[in-house]
Scaffold this motif. Structure first.
Motif, mmCIF file in Angstrom:
data_model
loop_
_atom_site.group_PDB
_atom_site.id
_atom_site.type_symbol
_atom_site.label_atom_id
_atom_site.label_comp_id
_atom_site.label_asym_id
_atom_site.label_seq_id
_atom_site.Cartn_x
_atom_site.Cartn_y
_atom_site.Cartn_z
ATOM 1 N N SER A 99 6.424 9.178 1.251
ATOM 2 C CA SER A 99 5.801 7.950 1.760
ATOM 3 C C SER A 99 6.632 6.717 1.424
ATOM 4 C CB SER A 99 4.396 7.803 1.169
ATOM 5 O OG SER A 99 3.576 8.897 1.498
ATOM 6 N N LEU A 100 7.093 6.629 0.177
ATOM 7 C CA LEU A 100 7.875 5.468 -0.242
ATOM 8 C C LEU A 100 9.168 5.358 0.544
ATOM 9 C CD1 LEU A 100 7.434 5.584 -4.139
ATOM 10 C CD2 LEU A 100 6.208 4.157 -2.491
ATOM 11 N N PHE A 101 9.826 6.478 0.782
ATOM 12 C CA PHE A 101 11.114 6.436 1.472
ATOM 13 C C PHE A 101 10.973 6.148 2.961
ATOM 14 C CE2 PHE A 101 13.244 7.918 -2.264
ATOM 15 C CZ PHE A 101 14.545 7.454 -2.096
ATOM 16 N N ILE A 102 9.986 6.721 3.608
ATOM 17 C CA ILE A 102 9.821 6.467 5.038
ATOM 18 C C ILE A 102 9.525 4.994 5.292
ATOM 19 C CG2 ILE A 102 8.334 6.889 7.036
ATOM 20 C CD1 ILE A 102 8.016 9.764 6.065
ATOM 21 N N ILE A 160 13.545 9.932 9.327
ATOM 22 C CA ILE A 160 12.360 9.534 10.081
ATOM 23 C C ILE A 160 12.335 8.027 10.321
ATOM 24 C CG2 ILE A 160 9.830 9.420 10.032
ATOM 25 C CD1 ILE A 160 9.870 12.030 8.428
ATOM 26 N N GLY A 161 12.581 7.264 9.242
ATOM 27 C CA GLY A 161 12.497 5.816 9.372
ATOM 28 C C GLY A 161 13.802 5.137 9.718
ATOM 29 N N GLY A 162 14.914 5.690 9.203
ATOM 30 C CA GLY A 162 16.196 5.011 9.359
ATOM 31 C C GLY A 162 16.919 5.295 10.654
ATOM 32 N N ILE A 181 4.893 -2.278 13.230
ATOM 33 C CA ILE A 181 5.064 -0.886 12.809
ATOM 34 C C ILE A 181 5.652 -0.825 11.404
ATOM 35 C CG2 ILE A 181 6.293 1.273 13.285
ATOM 36 C CD1 ILE A 181 6.192 0.532 16.268
ATOM 37 N N GLY A 182 6.682 -1.636 11.169
ATOM 38 C CA GLY A 182 7.294 -1.668 9.843
ATOM 39 C C GLY A 182 6.308 -2.097 8.772
ATOM 40 N N ALA A 183 5.495 -3.099 9.066
ATOM 41 C CA ALA A 183 4.494 -3.579 8.107
ATOM 42 C C ALA A 183 3.465 -2.496 7.801
ATOM 43 C CB ALA A 183 3.806 -4.820 8.660
ATOM 44 N N GLY A 184 3.029 -1.793 8.822
ATOM 45 C CA GLY A 184 2.042 -0.740 8.626
ATOM 46 C C GLY A 184 2.565 0.374 7.730
ATOM 47 N N LEU A 185 3.817 0.751 7.921
ATOM 48 C CA LEU A 185 4.408 1.810 7.098
ATOM 49 C C LEU A 185 4.532 1.374 5.639
ATOM 50 C CD1 LEU A 185 7.179 3.138 9.521
ATOM 51 C CD2 LEU A 185 5.078 4.316 8.840
ATOM 52 N N MET A 186 4.892 0.121 5.408
ATOM 53 C CA MET A 186 5.027 -0.377 4.037
ATOM 54 C C MET A 186 3.661 -0.431 3.340
ATOM 55 S SD MET A 186 8.200 -0.915 3.229
ATOM 56 C CE MET A 186 8.263 -2.131 1.893
#
Length: 497
Positions: free
Chosen positions: A294-297, A429-431, A455-460
């Motif tokens: 979770s932290l890395f994605i 997945i994220g990068g 999307i980026g905010a939601g993942l963080m």
């Protein structure tokens, strides 16, 4: 500094069961010249990664020009960024496994050598496919560095300072970013360098910096923790004894004796199979597995999406000139560097769980506000950059803590591979998806880019909530207390998580 030992004075062929106090002896050391050697020799590689990412982000618009010598499309700039990340993921997995098998030092020399060769070849690219191939291998070298370097640093730094040192070192990435941004301002100036030359010099200068780091790194020793598990306990004892002797000479004080009850019993092994590595992460520590992913994605999507394409946002959507756009990365880089540096001590004092949650959720909420204002057309280049400074002050501390977390919470024998796995999967997945997605969103306009920010905010925010419920309170603890080595005779008596 004389903290060196013979590379193979003890044969690794005669494996046995030993009892050692080396981890406790390393953790009780005062800060010394030896630790500065580790920080400078190993930690400075993040400057290279920051330089690489920023150069490509800053020169992205230049590479789309026909007279640049490459003539990439906007989508191909995003593709090149994704290829670099794919190389980093591949390199992390391959070299991470080799790091656990053959030692930290051999691999942190090899991976830096690969980076040097690939980045020089990138400077001589004359076709898009050559640029893509060399960017892949440059990324492979950097990805391998993440696994070898993070594992070595955490095994050499005292427990009470591990959080601050890890965050500060990972935050040094942004010194490379600032340097790369300033550098490209001059290198993209066609009054000084022709359009097809300036960007090539930028990659060449990255190789020069890497060569300097390599010269310092040759003096950094192997991890004693890796040595005593892999049959080189006598070499490890000699190395730690030399470090202790040098520190006593520097401080003119005797170090406290570590009692035997602070030691651990180890069944030495030559290597750890890939199957055992996977079983350890998935079955013994399933909650920690979920936490690391979770932290890395979250951080990988946010950072790779924004910084591989920020120059394009400024030039294509906000109409900032090509030779001015890179300056915007300097204040953002400063905010990113100050976050881990100023907040790092709190990760050791207040604690990992609270600070990581605050960093991730706080940056996500601030990013939502930035996206709303950007979508409404309220932000010009100056104010968008100011917003990013604040967002990334917190996000940078969170991103740095992701590497700290996965390096701490898994056993010694799987440490490098764990870092490599989470970096590779999270970044894949994220990068990889981030730059490609943003490259296309930029072509669609400001409203589409704002959706990407949401999307980026939601993942963080989601990653921060996972930390809140599944985080490990590792502050001030020995690595062996956080996760007992697989080779230990008496594994920690705690529930798996």
């Amino acid at each position: 500094m004389s903290a060196q030992t013979s590379s193979s004075s003890q044969s690794a062929s005669s494996l046995k069961t030993i009892r050692t106090t080396i981890p406790a002896r390393l953790d009780r050391l005062p800060w010394s010249k030896f630790h500065w050697l580790v920080v400078v020799g190993l930690g400075t590689v993040w400057i290279l990664d920051g330089l690489e990412v920023t150069i490509v982000g800053a020169i992205g618009s230049r590479l789309t020009e026909p007279d640049s010598g490459l003539g990439l499309t906007t989508a191909q700039v995003g593709l090149a960024a994704a290829i670099y990340v794919a190389g980093a993921c591949t390199g992390a997995l391959v070299f991470g496994y080799l790091t656990d098998r053959f030692g930290r030092k051999k691999l942190f020399i090899l991976t830096l050598g690969l980076y040097l060769l690939a980045t020089v070849l990138t400077a001589f690219s004359v076709t898009p496919w050559m640029f893509f191939v060399f960017r892949f291998f440059t990324g492979a070298g950097i990805g391998g560095e993440y696994a070898a370097i993070n594992s070595a640093i955490d095994e050499l730094i005292p427990a009470r300072r591990r959080g601050l040192v890890d965050l500060a070192i990972n935050g040094s990435y942004w010194l490379g970013t600032a340097f790369g941004a300033v550098l490209t301002v001059f290198l993209l100036n066609t009054a000084i360098f022709p359009p097809n030359i300036g960007w090539r010099i930028a990659f060449g200068l990255g190789a020069v910096l890497g060569l300097v780091i390599l010269l310092v790194r040759r003096n950094v020793p192997e991890s004693p923790r890796w040595m005593f598990i892999h049959g080189r306990d006598e070499d490890a004892e000699e190395l730690v004894g030399t470090i202790e002797h040098d520190i006593e000479e520097q401080t003119h004080e005797r170090l406290a004796t570590v009692p035997d009850d602070k030691g651990i019993t180890i069944h030495q092994r030559r290597s750890t199979g890939f199957g055992e590595i996977v079983r350890t992460a998935v079955t013994r520590y399933p909650k920690r597995f979920t936490l690391g992913l979770s932290l890395f994605i979250g951080q990988a999507f946010l950072y790779n999406a924004v910084f591989f394409t920020y120059s394009l946002v400024l030039t294509k959507l906000l109409h900032v000139p090509d030779d001015v756009a890179p300056w915007a990365l300097v204040p953002i880089a400063i905010g990113n560097f100050l976050g881990p540096l100023l907040l790092g001590r709190l990760f050791d004092s207040v604690g990992r769980r609270f600070m990581i949650t605050l960093s991730y959720v706080g940056s996500g909420v601030l990013l939502v506000g930035t996206a709303i204002m950007f979508d409404a057309g309220l932000l010009d280049a100056f104010w968008l950059t100011a917003c990013w400074m604040v967002v990334f002050f917190f996000a940078s501390a969170g991103a740095s803590s992701a590497y700290l977390t996965v390096s701490e919470i898994f056993p010694m024998e799987t440490r490098a591979m764990s870092i490599a796995f989470f970096y590779a999967i999270g970044t894949a997945i994220g990068g990889i998806t981030g730059p490609i997605l943003f490259g296309r969103l930029i072509e669609s306009g400001s409203h589409a880019v704002a959706i990407g920010y949401y999307i980026g905010a939601g993942l963080m925010i989601a990653a921060g909530l996972v930390e809140l419920f599944l985080g490990v309170d590792a502050e001030g603890k020995s690595l062996e207390d956080i996760a007992a080595p697989l080779s230990s005779e008496t594994p920690a008596q705690r529930p798996t998580r």
